[in-house]
Motif scaffolding. Structure first.
Motif, PDB file in Angstrom:
ATOM      1  N   GLN A  49       0.801  -1.222   0.000  1.00 43.14           N
ATOM      2  CA  GLN A  49       0.000   0.000   0.000  1.00 43.14           C
ATOM      3  C   GLN A  49       0.836   1.275   0.000  1.00 43.14           C
ATOM      4  OE1 GLN A  49      -2.322  -0.486   3.542  1.00 43.14           O
ATOM      5  NE2 GLN A  49      -3.894  -1.641   2.481  1.00 43.14           N
ATOM      6  N   GLN A  50       2.120   1.174  -0.072  1.00 42.50           N
ATOM      7  CA  GLN A  50       3.064   2.275   0.080  1.00 42.50           C
ATOM      8  C   GLN A  50       3.095   2.773   1.521  1.00 42.50           C
ATOM      9  OE1 GLN A  50       2.268   5.155  -2.963  1.00 42.50           O
ATOM     10  NE2 GLN A  50       3.234   3.890  -4.524  1.00 42.50           N
ATOM     11  N   PHE A  51       1.962   3.223   2.055  1.00 45.09           N
ATOM     12  CA  PHE A  51       1.887   3.654   3.447  1.00 45.09           C
ATOM     13  C   PHE A  51       0.548   3.248   4.034  1.00 45.09           C
ATOM     14  CE2 PHE A  51       4.951   6.613   1.681  1.00 45.09           C
ATOM     15  CZ  PHE A  51       5.955   6.563   2.622  1.00 45.09           C
ATOM     16  N   ARG A  52       0.540   2.900   5.305  1.00 46.39           N
ATOM     17  CA  ARG A  52      -0.700   2.638   6.030  1.00 46.39           C
ATOM     18  C   ARG A  52      -0.735   3.617   7.195  1.00 46.39           C
ATOM     19  NH1 ARG A  52      -2.134  -3.153   7.899  1.00 46.39           N
ATOM     20  NH2 ARG A  52      -3.483  -3.070   6.087  1.00 46.39           N
ATOM     21  N   THR A  53      -1.850   4.300   7.342  1.00 40.15           N
ATOM     22  CA  THR A  53      -1.997   5.250   8.434  1.00 40.15           C
ATOM     23  C   THR A  53      -2.989   4.707   9.451  1.00 40.15           C
ATOM     24  OG1 THR A  53      -3.706   6.428   7.191  1.00 40.15           O
ATOM     25  CG2 THR A  53      -1.455   7.270   7.026  1.00 40.15           C
ATOM     26  N   SER A  54      -2.680   4.947  10.715  1.00 40.33           N
ATOM     27  CA  SER A  54      -3.553   4.502  11.802  1.00 40.33           C
ATOM     28  C   SER A  54      -3.727   5.634  12.802  1.00 40.33           C
ATOM     29  CB  SER A  54      -2.956   3.286  12.519  1.00 40.33           C
ATOM     30  OG  SER A  54      -2.823   2.202  11.630  1.00 40.33           O
ATOM     31  N   ALA A  55      -4.968   5.824  13.222  1.00 43.20           N
ATOM     32  CA  ALA A  55      -5.291   6.819  14.246  1.00 43.20           C
ATOM     33  C   ALA A  55      -5.710   6.082  15.510  1.00 43.20           C
ATOM     34  CB  ALA A  55      -6.424   7.716  13.765  1.00 43.20           C
ATOM     35  N   TYR A  56      -5.234   6.560  16.652  1.00 41.76           N
ATOM     36  CA  TYR A  56      -5.513   5.938  17.943  1.00 41.76           C
ATOM     37  C   TYR A  56      -6.104   6.992  18.866  1.00 41.76           C
ATOM     38  CZ  TYR A  56      -2.163   2.524  16.136  1.00 41.76           C
ATOM     39  OH  TYR A  56      -1.508   1.607  15.364  1.00 41.76           O
ATOM     40  N   GLU A  57      -7.297   6.753  19.347  1.00 46.26           N
ATOM     41  CA  GLU A  57      -7.952   7.650  20.293  1.00 46.26           C
ATOM     42  C   GLU A  57      -7.941   6.975  21.653  1.00 46.26           C
ATOM     43  OE1 GLU A  57      -9.946  11.064  21.612  1.00 46.26           O
ATOM     44  OE2 GLU A  57      -8.808  10.672  19.789  1.00 46.26           O
ATOM     45  N   ILE A  58      -7.275   7.597  22.611  1.00 49.85           N
ATOM     46  CA  ILE A  58      -7.137   7.022  23.956  1.00 49.85           C
ATOM     47  C   ILE A  58      -8.326   7.458  24.808  1.00 49.85           C
ATOM     48  CG2 ILE A  58      -5.715   7.012  26.035  1.00 49.85           C
ATOM     49  CD1 ILE A  58      -3.299   7.538  24.096  1.00 49.85           C
ATOM     50  N   LYS A  59      -8.955   6.486  25.423  1.00 43.91           N
ATOM     51  CA  LYS A  59     -10.076   6.750  26.333  1.00 43.91           C
ATOM     52  C   LYS A  59      -9.771   6.067  27.659  1.00 43.91           C
ATOM     53  CE  LYS A  59     -12.528   8.964  23.343  1.00 43.91           C
ATOM     54  NZ  LYS A  59     -12.610  10.418  23.464  1.00 43.91           N
ATOM     55  N   VAL A  60      -9.767   6.845  28.738  1.00 46.98           N
ATOM     56  CA  VAL A  60      -9.462   6.278  30.057  1.00 46.98           C
ATOM     57  C   VAL A  60     -10.659   6.354  31.008  1.00 46.98           C
ATOM     58  CG1 VAL A  60      -6.966   6.566  29.875  1.00 46.98           C
ATOM     59  CG2 VAL A  60      -8.365   8.423  30.820  1.00 46.98           C
ATOM     60  N   SER A  61     -11.806   6.804  30.501  1.00 48.62           N
ATOM     61  CA  SER A  61     -13.025   6.788  31.304  1.00 48.62           C
ATOM     62  C   SER A  61     -14.208   6.466  30.398  1.00 48.62           C
ATOM     63  CB  SER A  61     -13.261   8.129  32.010  1.00 48.62           C
ATOM     64  OG  SER A  61     -13.722   9.102  31.102  1.00 48.62           O
ATOM     65  N   ARG A  62     -15.206   5.836  30.969  1.00 47.32           N
ATOM     66  CA  ARG A  62     -16.417   5.514  30.206  1.00 47.32           C
ATOM     67  C   ARG A  62     -17.118   6.790  29.756  1.00 47.32           C
ATOM     68  NH1 ARG A  62     -18.212   0.958  29.119  1.00 47.32           N
ATOM     69  NH2 ARG A  62     -20.386   1.606  29.046  1.00 47.32           N
ATOM     70  N   ALA A  63     -17.131   7.796  30.613  1.00 48.28           N
ATOM     71  CA  ALA A  63     -17.790   9.052  30.266  1.00 48.28           C
ATOM     72  C   ALA A  63     -17.143   9.673  29.034  1.00 48.28           C
ATOM     73  CB  ALA A  63     -17.745  10.021  31.441  1.00 48.28           C
ATOM     74  N   ASP A  64     -15.827   9.660  28.965  1.00 52.36           N
ATOM     75  CA  ASP A  64     -15.118  10.202  27.808  1.00 52.36           C
ATOM     76  C   ASP A  64     -15.463   9.403  26.551  1.00 52.36           C
ATOM     77  OD1 ASP A  64     -13.369  11.786  26.299  1.00 52.36           O
ATOM     78  OD2 ASP A  64     -11.607  10.622  26.886  1.00 52.36           O
ATOM     79  N   PHE A  65     -15.519   8.082  26.675  1.00 52.87           N
ATOM     80  CA  PHE A  65     -15.880   7.250  25.534  1.00 52.87           C
ATOM     81  C   PHE A  65     -17.308   7.546  25.071  1.00 52.87           C
ATOM     82  CE2 PHE A  65     -17.856   3.342  23.900  1.00 52.87           C
ATOM     83  CZ  PHE A  65     -17.110   3.194  22.738  1.00 52.87           C
ATOM     84  N   ARG A  66     -18.233   7.671  25.995  1.00 52.44           N
ATOM     85  CA  ARG A  66     -19.638   7.925  25.636  1.00 52.44           C
ATOM     86  C   ARG A  66     -19.824   9.280  24.965  1.00 52.44           C
ATOM     87  NH1 ARG A  66     -20.877   5.188  30.676  1.00 52.44           N
ATOM     88  NH2 ARG A  66     -20.902   7.210  31.676  1.00 52.44           N
TER      89      ARG A  66
END
Length: 107
Positions: A49-66
Motif C-alpha cells: 500500500q506504500q503507506f498505512r496510516t492509523s489513528a488511535y484515540e485514547i479513552k481512560v473513562s467511560r464518560a469520555d468514551f460515551r
C-alpha cells in the motif's frame, strides 16, 4: 482529567510508542488547523500500500468514551486507514466499539 487518568493516558501513549518502532508517529496530531486532534497517529511504510496510516484515540473513562462520536472523529477517519480506540483493560466491551473502529486494551 484526574491524575490517575493522566497517568493511564501517558502509560498508553508510551506503550503505543514502544510498538511503533517501524512507523513514523506523532502524539496530539492536529487536524483542521488545530481544531481537532488525534491522540496518537502512525504512518507505516508497507510494500502493498506504500503507506498505512492509523489513528488511535485514547479513552481512560467511560464518560469520555460515551461523549465520542463518528462526527468528532471524522477528521481522523478521513486521514487514516485504520482507527482504534485504546483503553485500559475492561473499560468498554468489544460490542460497544462502533463498526468503524477497532479496540485495543492495555493493562
Amino acid at each position: 482529567m484526574g491524575e490517575a487518568s493522566i497517568t493511564a493516558a501517558t502509560d498508553i501513549v508510551e506503550a503505543l510508542i514502544s510498538i511503533s518502532d517501524n512507523c513514523i508517529w506523532a502524539t496530539e496530531l492536529a487536524f483542521l488547523g488545530g481544531a481537532r486532534r488525534i491522540d496518537f497517529f502512525t504512518l507505516q511504510p508497507t510494500a502493498s500500500q506504500q503507506f498505512r496510516t492509523s489513528a488511535y484515540e485514547i479513552k481512560v473513562s467511560r464518560a469520555d468514551f460515551r461523549r465520542d462520536s463518528r462526527e468528532k472523529q471524522d477528521h481522523a477517519l478521513r486521514w487514516s486507514d485504520r482507527f482504534w480506540y485504546v483503553t485500559p483493560t475492561g473499560l468498554i466491551a468489544t460490542s460497544e466499539a462502533p463498526e468503524w473502529a477497532g479496540l485495543m486494551e492495555w493493562d
